[in-house]
Design a protein around this motif. Structure first.
Motif, PDB file in Angstrom:
ATOM      1  N   LYS A  20       0.827  -1.207   0.000  1.00 54.18           N
ATOM      2  CA  LYS A  20       0.000   0.000   0.000  1.00 54.18           C
ATOM      3  C   LYS A  20       0.864   1.261   0.000  1.00 54.18           C
ATOM      4  O   LYS A  20       0.448   2.308  -0.495  1.00 54.18           O
ATOM      5  CB  LYS A  20      -0.928   0.001   1.222  1.00 54.18           C
ATOM      6  N   SER A  21       2.071   1.165   0.545  1.00 54.76           N
ATOM      7  CA  SER A  21       2.961   2.326   0.616  1.00 54.76           C
ATOM      8  C   SER A  21       3.840   2.467  -0.616  1.00 54.76           C
ATOM      9  O   SER A  21       4.186   3.580  -1.018  1.00 54.76           O
ATOM     10  CB  SER A  21       3.855   2.220   1.859  1.00 54.76           C
ATOM     11  N   LEU A  87       3.769   0.770   8.541  1.00 53.41           N
ATOM     12  CA  LEU A  87       2.605   1.523   9.015  1.00 53.41           C
ATOM     13  C   LEU A  87       2.922   3.015   9.041  1.00 53.41           C
ATOM     14  O   LEU A  87       2.081   3.847   8.679  1.00 53.41           O
ATOM     15  CB  LEU A  87       2.201   1.043  10.413  1.00 53.41           C
ATOM     16  N   SER A  88       4.145   3.358   9.435  1.00 48.79           N
ATOM     17  CA  SER A  88       4.588   4.757   9.419  1.00 48.79           C
ATOM     18  C   SER A  88       4.647   5.271   7.984  1.00 48.79           C
ATOM     19  O   SER A  88       4.292   6.417   7.711  1.00 48.79           O
ATOM     20  CB  SER A  88       5.961   4.879  10.074  1.00 48.79           C
ATOM     21  N   MET A  89       5.098   4.430   7.072  1.00 50.73           N
ATOM     22  CA  MET A  89       5.149   4.802   5.653  1.00 50.73           C
ATOM     23  C   MET A  89       3.746   5.060   5.109  1.00 50.73           C
ATOM     24  O   MET A  89       3.510   6.031   4.380  1.00 50.73           O
ATOM     25  CB  MET A  89       5.820   3.680   4.847  1.00 50.73           C
ATOM     26  N   LEU A  90       2.820   4.190   5.482  1.00 51.54           N
ATOM     27  CA  LEU A  90       1.443   4.339   5.003  1.00 51.54           C
ATOM     28  C   LEU A  90       0.810   5.617   5.551  1.00 51.54           C
ATOM     29  O   LEU A  90       0.040   6.288   4.846  1.00 51.54           O
ATOM     30  CB  LEU A  90       0.612   3.120   5.420  1.00 51.54           C
ATOM     31  N   PHE A  91       1.140   5.974   6.777  1.00 52.61           N
ATOM     32  CA  PHE A  91       0.635   7.219   7.373  1.00 52.61           C
ATOM     33  C   PHE A  91       1.075   8.427   6.542  1.00 52.61           C
ATOM     34  O   PHE A  91       0.278   9.321   6.241  1.00 52.61           O
ATOM     35  CB  PHE A  91       1.143   7.348   8.804  1.00 52.61           C
ATOM     36  N   VAL A  92       2.360   8.447   6.150  1.00 55.13           N
ATOM     37  CA  VAL A  92       2.882   9.535   5.319  1.00 55.13           C
ATOM     38  C   VAL A  92       2.179   9.547   3.967  1.00 55.13           C
ATOM     39  O   VAL A  92       1.822  10.612   3.432  1.00 55.13           O
ATOM     40  CB  VAL A  92       4.405   9.397   5.124  1.00 55.13           C
ATOM     41  N   ILE A  96       0.080  12.895   2.814  1.00 56.57           N
ATOM     42  CA  ILE A  96       0.526  13.728   1.705  1.00 56.57           C
ATOM     43  C   ILE A  96      -0.383  13.591   0.477  1.00 56.57           C
ATOM     44  O   ILE A  96      -0.369  14.427  -0.417  1.00 56.57           O
ATOM     45  CB  ILE A  96       1.992  13.393   1.349  1.00 56.57           C
ATOM     46  N   GLY A  97      -1.191  12.547   0.437  1.00 55.92           N
ATOM     47  CA  GLY A  97      -2.012  12.304  -0.737  1.00 55.92           C
ATOM     48  C   GLY A  97      -1.219  11.683  -1.859  1.00 55.92           C
ATOM     49  O   GLY A  97      -1.392  12.016  -3.040  1.00 55.92           O
ATOM     50  N   PHE A  98      -0.326  10.772  -1.506  1.00 59.58           N
ATOM     51  CA  PHE A  98       0.559  10.117  -2.459  1.00 59.58           C
ATOM     52  C   PHE A  98      -0.133   8.892  -3.039  1.00 59.58           C
ATOM     53  O   PHE A  98      -0.656   8.049  -2.307  1.00 59.58           O
ATOM     54  CB  PHE A  98       1.849   9.724  -1.731  1.00 59.58           C
ATOM     55  N   VAL A 375      12.316   6.213  11.054  1.00 58.26           N
ATOM     56  CA  VAL A 375      12.928   5.624   9.855  1.00 58.26           C
ATOM     57  C   VAL A 375      11.869   5.388   8.776  1.00 58.26           C
ATOM     58  O   VAL A 375      12.111   5.639   7.594  1.00 58.26           O
ATOM     59  CB  VAL A 375      13.663   4.310  10.203  1.00 58.26           C
ATOM     60  N   GLY A 376      10.688   4.927   9.177  1.00 58.89           N
ATOM     61  CA  GLY A 376       9.619   4.717   8.217  1.00 58.89           C
ATOM     62  C   GLY A 376       9.214   6.007   7.530  1.00 58.89           C
ATOM     63  O   GLY A 376       9.049   6.049   6.300  1.00 58.89           O
ATOM     64  N   VAL A 377       9.055   7.074   8.301  1.00 57.47           N
ATOM     65  CA  VAL A 377       8.694   8.382   7.743  1.00 57.47           C
ATOM     66  C   VAL A 377       9.795   8.887   6.827  1.00 57.47           C
ATOM     67  O   VAL A 377       9.539   9.390   5.724  1.00 57.47           O
ATOM     68  CB  VAL A 377       8.417   9.396   8.875  1.00 57.47           C
ATOM     69  N   PHE A 378      11.034   8.754   7.260  1.00 59.59           N
ATOM     70  CA  PHE A 378      12.192   9.215   6.476  1.00 59.59           C
ATOM     71  C   PHE A 378      12.245   8.529   5.111  1.00 59.59           C
ATOM     72  O   PHE A 378      12.366   9.194   4.069  1.00 59.59           O
ATOM     73  CB  PHE A 378      13.483   8.944   7.256  1.00 59.59           C
ATOM     74  N   ILE A 379      12.140   7.208   5.109  1.00 61.12           N
ATOM     75  CA  ILE A 379      12.240   6.462   3.851  1.00 61.12           C
ATOM     76  C   ILE A 379      11.108   6.838   2.894  1.00 61.12           C
ATOM     77  O   ILE A 379      11.322   7.047   1.703  1.00 61.12           O
ATOM     78  CB  ILE A 379      12.229   4.945   4.126  1.00 61.12           C
ATOM     79  N   GLN A 380       9.888   6.956   3.442  1.00 58.83           N
ATOM     80  CA  GLN A 380       8.755   7.268   2.580  1.00 58.83           C
ATOM     81  C   GLN A 380       8.864   8.671   1.981  1.00 58.83           C
ATOM     82  O   GLN A 380       8.520   8.888   0.810  1.00 58.83           O
ATOM     83  CB  GLN A 380       7.446   7.124   3.359  1.00 58.83           C
ATOM     84  N   LEU A 381       9.346   9.622   2.763  1.00 61.17           N
ATOM     85  CA  LEU A 381       9.514  10.984   2.249  1.00 61.17           C
ATOM     86  C   LEU A 381      10.558  11.023   1.133  1.00 61.17           C
ATOM     87  O   LEU A 381      10.394  11.741   0.137  1.00 61.17           O
ATOM     88  CB  LEU A 381       9.915  11.934   3.389  1.00 61.17           C
ATOM     89  N   VAL A 382      11.643  10.265   1.292  1.00 54.79           N
ATOM     90  CA  VAL A 382      12.666  10.188   0.239  1.00 54.79           C
ATOM     91  C   VAL A 382      12.066   9.589  -1.034  1.00 54.79           C
ATOM     92  O   VAL A 382      12.276  10.093  -2.144  1.00 54.79           O
ATOM     93  CB  VAL A 382      13.874   9.350   0.711  1.00 54.79           C
ATOM     94  N   TYR A 383      11.312   8.526  -0.877  1.00 58.61           N
ATOM     95  CA  TYR A 383      10.674   7.844  -2.011  1.00 58.61           C
ATOM     96  C   TYR A 383       9.741   8.785  -2.766  1.00 58.61           C
ATOM     97  O   TYR A 383       9.810   8.907  -3.992  1.00 58.61           O
ATOM     98  CB  TYR A 383       9.903   6.644  -1.471  1.00 58.61           C
TER      99      TYR A 383
END
Length: 455
Positions: A20-21, A87-92, A96-98, A375-383
């Motif tokens: 999902k992320s 789960l942190s990635m999915l939250f981001v 953000i509406g990604f 770390v989850g938030v960081f990785i998702q923002l980079v992606y």
């Protein structure tokens, strides 16, 4: 049976959250998140955690645990990371509406934006000269070059590898940033220009940077870097739509990789027992699924029963130095405690493991929880950021660099996600000339417009 059921449930939930992320988890279209899941978590951490919890690992490192309760604690801690990280990635993603699937496919299919002017070429000529000089600087400050010693038939390759890594006589920032970090990036950038323009000047730069990149990956006989460098080029070909992966090609690449690993273990490690290559707890398989995660269990036991928490001592030296605190990496402490003889002999470095181990070493279970979310938030923002910025040679190379190196840091330590000097330096070094050039050109254009209005 209890552990197996929990393991299966967590594996399924984690996979769904990652999908999902990321938008896609197929091996035919790898991305940062799918590589983190398959390589950093599932293979390097999660499989081993089940074997350890069931007490069937039969691994020499896990046998060093003084208290078997950490087998269970470690299992559930890794299960937590498997769920909380995506789960942190999915939250981001939701915040953000990604739209991960659409935006990833749009990026893959988007054309490459090329600026092939004289100044761009001269900038990369300068970068190439800088990287070549840095490689020469690295070689000059080595006591010996392990790859050459291998060719000469040296028998102490393990000591030479550690010596090359830990007793480097020069400035490590020059080596790590301009030689090890910059050169592979330049080889990808120059390849894109070579492929798109077909110009001899770019082709020459590509051969120079690629030769330097290959050498700097193998000079110290480390087995991992060259494979990750080759993975970068596979991703580059995919993201440029030059090739498309299918299961047959993956099987061929996998077979070639396994053959290369066997050759490396025979000639570098001196392994002659063929059974080691097929045992789940020895050789390359054991190194992947058990040795890598064993350090996590050491961190849990060491900073629960034997040593106080570090409370930030393993943070980057640029941070600890502000408070006059000596930096102490938890992975080094773990190696000194559990393998003191190897440390004294100079054949052991650090016990890098899942990032949550270093987070725990500093701030206990609270650190592990907050660190996993971070770390989850960081990785998702980079992606998300790389999928949304222009698809030009520079940003493609940086995207692929992070796609390959972030998963490596996930099983390398937590503090590198807080302040990674190498990552920051590479971004600043590569983008600064173009920012200055753009500002200069904008200034000249505005000045000409102003002069024409006055005239």
């Amino acid at each position: 049976m209890f552990y197996i059921v929990i393991w299966l449930i967590v594996a399924v939930i984690s996979f769904i959250l990652f999908k999902k992320s990321a938008g896609t988890m197929t091996l035919l279209k790898p991305n940062i998140l799918s590589i983190v899941f398959y390589y950093s978590l599932f293979i390097s951490s999660f499989i081993g955690s089940l074997l350890i919890a069931l007490n069937i690992d039969k691994h020499y490192m896990i046998d060093l645990l003084a208290d078997d309760r950490f087998r269970t604690i470690g299992f559930f801690a890794i299960c937590f990371v498997m769920i909380m990280l995506p789960l942190s990635m999915l939250f981001v993603t939701k915040l953000i509406g990604f739209n991960p699937e659409k935006e990833f496919n749009d990026y893959i299919n988007a054309p490459v934006q090329i600026e092939n002017d004289k100044m761009t070429y001269l900038i990369f000529v300068g970068f190439t000269g800088l990287s070549c000089l840095s490689i020469l600087y690295t070689v000059y400050h080595l006591h010996s070059i392990p790859i050459l010693e291998l060719l000469r038939g040296s028998s102490n390759l393990a000591e030479l590898r550690i010596d090359a890594a830990r007793n480097f006589g020069g400035n490590t920032l020059i080596r790590n940033i301009f030689a090890i970090g910059l050169t592979p990036l330049l080889s990808m950038i120059t390849f894109i220009y070579s492929y798109k323009t077909r110009q001899l000047r770019w082709i020459l730069l590509f051969f120079i940077t690629t030769g330097g990149a290959v050498f700097i990956q193998i000079y110290d006989l480390a087995k991992g870097p060259i494979f990750f460098y080759l993975l970068m080029f596979i991703l580059l070909l995919l993201y440029l739509n030059i090739i498309k992966l299918n299961w047959r090609r993956i099987a061929i690449l996998g077979g070639a990789g396994i053959a290369a690993i066997v050759v490396m273990y025979v000639f570098i490690q001196g392994v002659e027992d063929i059974d080691q290559f097929f045992d789940y707890n020895r050789g390359p398989i054991g190194r992947l699924i058990l040795t890598q995660i064993a350090g996590f269990y050491f961190h849990l036991e060491l900073f629960t029963d034997r040593m106080p928490l570090l409370f930030g001592q393993s943070l980057p030296s640029s941070i600890t130095g502000l408070y006059d605190i000596e930096q102490v990496r938890s992975a080094r402490l773990a190696m000194e405690v559990y393998f003191p003889t190897r440390v004294e002999e100079g054949t052991a470095g650090v016990l890098n493991t899942l990032f949550a181990g270093e987070a725990f070493a500093n701030f206990g279970y609270i650190g592990m929880i907050i660190g996993t979310v971070y770390v989850g938030v960081f990785i998702q923002l980079v992606y998300i950021a790389f999928l949304r910025i222009p698809k030009n040679p520079l940003f493609i190379a940086l995207f692929i660099y992070f796609t390959v190196n972030i998963p490596r840091v996930v099983i390398g330590g937590f503090t590198d996600f807080l302040l990674n000097i190498l990552w920051i330096a590479l971004i600043i070094i590569l983008t600064s000339p173009f920012i200055v050039l753009k500002v200069y050109r904008l200034f000249i254009r505005r000045r000409k417009e102003l002069d024409s209005n006055i005239g």
